[in-house]
Design a protein around this motif. Structure first.
Motif, PDB file in Angstrom:
ATOM      1  N   GLU A 148       0.839  -1.197   0.000  1.00  0.00           N
ATOM      2  CA  GLU A 148       0.000   0.000   0.000  1.00  0.00           C
ATOM      3  C   GLU A 148       0.870   1.241   0.000  1.00  0.00           C
ATOM      4  O   GLU A 148       1.820   1.354   0.780  1.00  0.00           O
ATOM      5  CB  GLU A 148      -0.899  -0.003   1.246  1.00  0.00           C
ATOM      6  N   ARG A 149       0.558   2.174  -0.880  1.00  0.00           N
ATOM      7  CA  ARG A 149       1.361   3.391  -0.985  1.00  0.00           C
ATOM      8  C   ARG A 149       1.316   4.203   0.315  1.00  0.00           C
ATOM      9  O   ARG A 149       0.389   4.083   1.108  1.00  0.00           O
ATOM     10  CB  ARG A 149       0.886   4.263  -2.153  1.00  0.00           C
ATOM     11  N   PHE A 150       2.314   5.058   0.468  1.00  0.00           N
ATOM     12  CA  PHE A 150       2.385   5.948   1.625  1.00  0.00           C
ATOM     13  C   PHE A 150       1.212   6.927   1.597  1.00  0.00           C
ATOM     14  O   PHE A 150       0.781   7.350   0.521  1.00  0.00           O
ATOM     15  CB  PHE A 150       3.693   6.743   1.606  1.00  0.00           C
ATOM     16  N   PRO A 151       0.686   7.316   2.748  1.00  0.00           N
ATOM     17  CA  PRO A 151      -0.340   8.368   2.772  1.00  0.00           C
ATOM     18  C   PRO A 151       0.222   9.644   2.157  1.00  0.00           C
ATOM     19  O   PRO A 151       1.393   9.971   2.345  1.00  0.00           O
ATOM     20  CB  PRO A 151      -0.631   8.556   4.269  1.00  0.00           C
ATOM     21  N   VAL A 152      -0.619  10.359   1.430  1.00  0.00           N
ATOM     22  CA  VAL A 152      -0.173  11.594   0.777  1.00  0.00           C
ATOM     23  C   VAL A 152       0.031  12.660   1.840  1.00  0.00           C
ATOM     24  O   VAL A 152      -0.837  12.910   2.669  1.00  0.00           O
ATOM     25  CB  VAL A 152      -1.204  12.076  -0.268  1.00  0.00           C
ATOM     26  N   ARG A 153       1.191  13.295   1.806  1.00  0.00           N
ATOM     27  CA  ARG A 153       1.487  14.360   2.746  1.00  0.00           C
ATOM     28  C   ARG A 153       0.941  15.674   2.216  1.00  0.00           C
ATOM     29  O   ARG A 153       0.961  15.920   1.024  1.00  0.00           O
ATOM     30  CB  ARG A 153       2.998  14.490   2.940  1.00  0.00           C
ATOM     31  N   GLU A 154       0.451  16.513   3.130  1.00  0.00           N
ATOM     32  CA  GLU A 154      -0.031  17.834   2.715  1.00  0.00           C
ATOM     33  C   GLU A 154       1.103  18.663   2.145  1.00  0.00           C
ATOM     34  O   GLU A 154       0.952  19.388   1.172  1.00  0.00           O
ATOM     35  CB  GLU A 154      -0.667  18.559   3.909  1.00  0.00           C
ATOM     36  N   THR A 155       2.277  18.576   2.772  1.00  0.00           N
ATOM     37  CA  THR A 155       3.482  19.213   2.250  1.00  0.00           C
ATOM     38  C   THR A 155       4.603  18.197   2.328  1.00  0.00           C
ATOM     39  O   THR A 155       4.633  17.352   3.221  1.00  0.00           O
ATOM     40  CB  THR A 155       3.868  20.461   3.061  1.00  0.00           C
ATOM     41  N   ALA A 156       5.519  18.281   1.358  1.00  0.00           N
ATOM     42  CA  ALA A 156       6.618  17.319   1.335  1.00  0.00           C
ATOM     43  C   ALA A 156       7.449  17.404   2.608  1.00  0.00           C
ATOM     44  O   ALA A 156       7.818  16.402   3.197  1.00  0.00           O
ATOM     45  CB  ALA A 156       7.502  17.559   0.112  1.00  0.00           C
ATOM     46  N   PHE A 157       7.746  18.610   3.019  1.00  0.00           N
ATOM     47  CA  PHE A 157       8.516  18.830   4.227  1.00  0.00           C
ATOM     48  C   PHE A 157       7.986  20.086   4.894  1.00  0.00           C
ATOM     49  O   PHE A 157       7.468  20.974   4.240  1.00  0.00           O
ATOM     50  CB  PHE A 157      10.017  18.984   3.913  1.00  0.00           C
ATOM     51  N   ALA A 158       8.094  20.141   6.208  1.00  0.00           N
ATOM     52  CA  ALA A 158       7.582  21.288   6.948  1.00  0.00           C
ATOM     53  C   ALA A 158       8.297  22.562   6.516  1.00  0.00           C
ATOM     54  O   ALA A 158       9.502  22.580   6.341  1.00  0.00           O
ATOM     55  CB  ALA A 158       7.773  21.076   8.455  1.00  0.00           C
ATOM     56  N   ALA A 159       7.521  23.637   6.335  1.00  0.00           N
ATOM     57  CA  ALA A 159       8.114  24.918   5.949  1.00  0.00           C
ATOM     58  C   ALA A 159       8.889  25.501   7.126  1.00  0.00           C
ATOM     59  O   ALA A 159       8.500  25.359   8.283  1.00  0.00           O
ATOM     60  CB  ALA A 159       7.026  25.893   5.504  1.00  0.00           C
ATOM     61  N   GLU A 160       9.992  26.138   6.814  1.00  0.00           N
ATOM     62  CA  GLU A 160      10.791  26.757   7.852  1.00  0.00           C
ATOM     63  C   GLU A 160      10.079  28.006   8.359  1.00  0.00           C
ATOM     64  O   GLU A 160       9.545  28.787   7.595  1.00  0.00           O
ATOM     65  CB  GLU A 160      12.174  27.142   7.319  1.00  0.00           C
ATOM     66  N   THR A 161      10.085  28.158   9.678  1.00  0.00           N
ATOM     67  CA  THR A 161       9.469  29.338  10.288  1.00  0.00           C
ATOM     68  C   THR A 161      10.566  30.242  10.810  1.00  0.00           C
ATOM     69  O   THR A 161      11.583  29.769  11.318  1.00  0.00           O
ATOM     70  CB  THR A 161       8.545  28.940  11.456  1.00  0.00           C
ATOM     71  N   PRO A 162      10.419  31.569  10.683  1.00  0.00           N
ATOM     72  CA  PRO A 162      11.459  32.479  11.163  1.00  0.00           C
ATOM     73  C   PRO A 162      11.602  32.386  12.668  1.00  0.00           C
ATOM     74  O   PRO A 162      10.634  32.135  13.382  1.00  0.00           O
ATOM     75  CB  PRO A 162      10.946  33.862  10.743  1.00  0.00           C
ATOM     76  N   PRO A 163      12.812  32.553  13.192  1.00  0.00           N
ATOM     77  CA  PRO A 163      13.028  32.490  14.645  1.00  0.00           C
ATOM     78  C   PRO A 163      12.218  33.564  15.354  1.00  0.00           C
ATOM     79  O   PRO A 163      11.929  34.622  14.801  1.00  0.00           O
ATOM     80  CB  PRO A 163      14.546  32.763  14.790  1.00  0.00           C
ATOM     81  N   ALA A 164      11.868  33.263  16.608  1.00  0.00           N
ATOM     82  CA  ALA A 164      11.082  34.210  17.392  1.00  0.00           C
ATOM     83  C   ALA A 164      11.821  35.522  17.566  1.00  0.00           C
ATOM     84  O   ALA A 164      11.230  36.593  17.583  1.00  0.00           O
ATOM     85  CB  ALA A 164      10.752  33.601  18.759  1.00  0.00           C
ATOM     86  N   ARG A 165      13.158  35.482  17.688  1.00  0.00           N
ATOM     87  CA  ARG A 165      13.960  36.701  17.868  1.00  0.00           C
ATOM     88  C   ARG A 165      13.772  37.644  16.679  1.00  0.00           C
ATOM     89  O   ARG A 165      13.667  38.859  16.828  1.00  0.00           O
ATOM     90  CB  ARG A 165      15.435  36.300  18.021  1.00  0.00           C
ATOM     91  N   GLU A 166      13.739  37.084  15.471  1.00  0.00           N
ATOM     92  CA  GLU A 166      13.593  37.910  14.271  1.00  0.00           C
ATOM     93  C   GLU A 166      12.226  38.589  14.251  1.00  0.00           C
ATOM     94  O   GLU A 166      12.109  39.775  13.960  1.00  0.00           O
ATOM     95  CB  GLU A 166      13.765  37.041  13.031  1.00  0.00           C
ATOM     96  N   ALA A 167      11.174  37.839  14.556  1.00  0.00           N
ATOM     97  CA  ALA A 167       9.827  38.417  14.561  1.00  0.00           C
ATOM     98  C   ALA A 167       9.715  39.510  15.612  1.00  0.00           C
ATOM     99  O   ALA A 167       9.079  40.541  15.400  1.00  0.00           O
ATOM    100  CB  ALA A 167       8.799  37.320  14.815  1.00  0.00           C
ATOM    101  N   LEU A 168      10.359  39.324  16.777  1.00  0.00           N
ATOM    102  CA  LEU A 168      10.303  40.316  17.840  1.00  0.00           C
ATOM    103  C   LEU A 168      10.964  41.610  17.393  1.00  0.00           C
ATOM    104  O   LEU A 168      10.444  42.699  17.606  1.00  0.00           O
ATOM    105  CB  LEU A 168      10.999  39.781  19.096  1.00  0.00           C
ATOM    106  N   ALA A 169      12.121  41.493  16.727  1.00  0.00           N
ATOM    107  CA  ALA A 169      12.836  42.688  16.298  1.00  0.00           C
ATOM    108  C   ALA A 169      12.019  43.471  15.285  1.00  0.00           C
ATOM    109  O   ALA A 169      11.934  44.692  15.342  1.00  0.00           O
ATOM    110  CB  ALA A 169      14.191  42.303  15.706  1.00  0.00           C
ATOM    111  N   GLU A 170      11.417  42.758  14.346  1.00  0.00           N
ATOM    112  CA  GLU A 170      10.612  43.434  13.343  1.00  0.00           C
ATOM    113  C   GLU A 170       9.409  44.123  13.994  1.00  0.00           C
ATOM    114  O   GLU A 170       9.017  45.219  13.616  1.00  0.00           O
ATOM    115  CB  GLU A 170      10.150  42.433  12.291  1.00  0.00           C
ATOM    116  N   SER A 171       8.822  43.466  14.987  1.00  0.00           N
ATOM    117  CA  SER A 171       7.675  44.053  15.667  1.00  0.00           C
ATOM    118  C   SER A 171       8.066  45.325  16.395  1.00  0.00           C
ATOM    119  O   SER A 171       7.374  46.329  16.340  1.00  0.00           O
ATOM    120  CB  SER A 171       7.087  43.038  16.656  1.00  0.00           C
ATOM    121  N   ARG A 172       9.217  45.311  17.060  1.00  0.00           N
ATOM    122  CA  ARG A 172       9.654  46.507  17.775  1.00  0.00           C
ATOM    123  C   ARG A 172       9.926  47.643  16.805  1.00  0.00           C
ATOM    124  O   ARG A 172       9.598  48.798  17.061  1.00  0.00           O
ATOM    125  CB  ARG A 172      10.921  46.199  18.579  1.00  0.00           C
ATOM    126  N   THR A 173      10.538  47.316  15.682  1.00  0.00           N
ATOM    127  CA  THR A 173      10.845  48.358  14.705  1.00  0.00           C
ATOM    128  C   THR A 173       9.577  48.987  14.163  1.00  0.00           C
ATOM    129  O   THR A 173       9.459  50.209  14.054  1.00  0.00           O
ATOM    130  CB  THR A 173      11.658  47.760  13.544  1.00  0.00           C
TER     131      THR A 173
END
Length: 216
Positions: A122-147
């Motif tokens: 039986e074939r593998f279940p179809v994945r919604e995405t091939a691999f998980a998308a990279e998410t930006p680090p929390a530090r980067e989002a915080l800096a942008e928010s402060r700016t």
């Protein structure tokens, strides 16, 4: 297991383990199988984790392999799907010329061989995405928010201070009954100026902090 990328696959890339490469792998099937495996690796652009390749007759019996298994000829490979999307892997394997396919989703690998054409499992279940998308680090989002917040606050406060100053001039030129409000408006204007300066300071600090951390 063979994990490299680029070049040509060779026996040296297969680490002795479950399937020890003795002198039984026949030269013709060995080279044909390795050439197709190399073509598959090039097409996918990712390393291949080979869980099983050539099996000696003794080892094939020990692992419960089929009596006419293609592994006995060095013409079959079991490839782990840990770093591959099974759908894309199967499509690429068919394109480079593999004909036999066995699907083992519970064990996490796909069997490919040189033929004849057939498939099982039986074939593998179809994945919604091939691999998980990279998410930006929390530090980067915080800096942008402060700016953004600092710059926004400075802009709004600057407009507010200018508006208060205009209101002061208008009131001073009109009715004398509202003149007592002028000093309060002056205080409000200075409050807006203080907020604007604070917002500018936050923006400058966030930019300098990002620069120190290599974010230009």
């Amino acid at each position: 297991m063979a994990q490299g990328a680029g070049g040509c696959l060779a026996l040296a890339e297969f680490q002795p383990g479950r399937d020890r490469l003795q002198g039984h792998w026949q030269a013709a099937d060995q080279r044909t199988g390795l050439d197709k495996l190399q073509a598959l690796r090039d097409r996918l652009g990712r390393p291949l984790i080979v869980r099983s390749a050539y099996r000696s007759p003794e080892h094939n019996r020990a692992v419960g392999g089929a009596t006419r298994s293609k592994h006995l000829d060095g013409a079959a490979f079991d490839i782990a799907m840990a770093n591959h999307d099974p759908v894309a892997f199967e499509a690429a394997a068919r394109e480079v010329g593999f004909l036999g396919f066995g699907f083992y989703p519970r064990l996490g690998f796909i069997h490919v061989d040189l033929g004849p054409a057939r498939q099982w499992g039986e074939r593998f279940p179809v994945r919604e995405t091939a691999f998980a998308a990279e998410t930006p680090p929390a530090r980067e989002a915080l800096a942008e928010s402060r700016t953004m917040k600092g710059g926004g606050a400075a802009g709004v406060a600057t407009l507010g201070a200018a508006g208060v100053e205009v209101a002061q001039q208008v009131l001073a030129e009109t009715q004398s009954a509202v003149l007592p409000l002028v000093p309060y408006l002056d205080t409000l204007r200075w409050m807006f100026i203080a907020v604007a300066l604070g917002g500018i300071a936050v923006t400058i600090y966030a930019r300098l902090d990002d620069w120190r951390r290599g974010r230009r």
